[in-house]
Design an enzyme around this catalytic site. Sequence first.
Site: not given
Length: 304
Positions: A37, A93-94, A126, A193, A195, A224, A227-228
């Site tokens: 489970d 990050r959050q 981060h 930068k 985003r 991750s 893109g950067t």
Amino acid sequence: MSKVGVQGLPSCADPARRLATRLGVPFHEIALHRFPDGELRVTVGPATATTILYASLDHPNDKLIALLFAAEALRRGGATRLVLLAPYMCYMRQDTAFHDGEAISQRVVGRLLAATVERVITVDAHLHRTPDIAAVFPGVEAENLSAMPAIASALAASGIDPATVVIGPDAESLPWVSDLAGRLGLTYAVGAKKRRGDRSVEIEFADAGLIEGRPALLIDDIVSSGGTLIAGAKALRDAGARCVDAIVTHALFPPGMMATFAPAGIRSVRSTNSVAHPTNAIPLDELFAAALRREFDQSNFVEM
């Protein structure tokens, strides 16, 4: 008898075992069993008074549960001090609610781990709007180590063109880019930068003359989506960089994404071993050993 030991989650077993060998203490791999489970059964090795829990927290959800269960078992087994060594720290990050109704994951995870262990050690967390990692883990010892000494040592050992420019993708990268450049005696620059989304990034460099005709070493803390790196490499090639290599502290991107980097102009990608990844080329063992030395002083870890 040793009073300090290392126990590691299965995904971190190799570096955890290597660290234990370096420290001269026992190592046990934490055993995980998944029931049909989805629930986990966690089995630890014999507890030591001070137990170092080695757990890099990429793909974190199951690992967080496993850590809580491991801590419970170790406390019952006699551990009085738990040190969490998390080379990669999740959910940082959050650090604020950007929209109504959002959870502040940094606050939740920080308090959860602070209630579980006495000390937290991580690398290049981060942190954007949080100036001090101690605020993330209230009431316990917390250190955010820099990977730059290990990266500088690896680059110096392998050799690096003295004309190389160390590049950061944005203003937030300035502290570690300037640190690394200073250690290697190199020039550095950071980009601007923008985003557009999780996978859409634009980067510009104001001083193309500094980059033209020179090798560029692009540094990022976390990759991750890739893109950067791709946007940075494109901007560097547009600025006339002779070649672009990348160094990453935490390589979180799928290995298959490597195929997209070469067409973007990235010659090589190397990462630290904070997270197991095919690009791992820079060990953090000595960094961790140095940070943990005072645990031995506190415990008088060998009984004669």
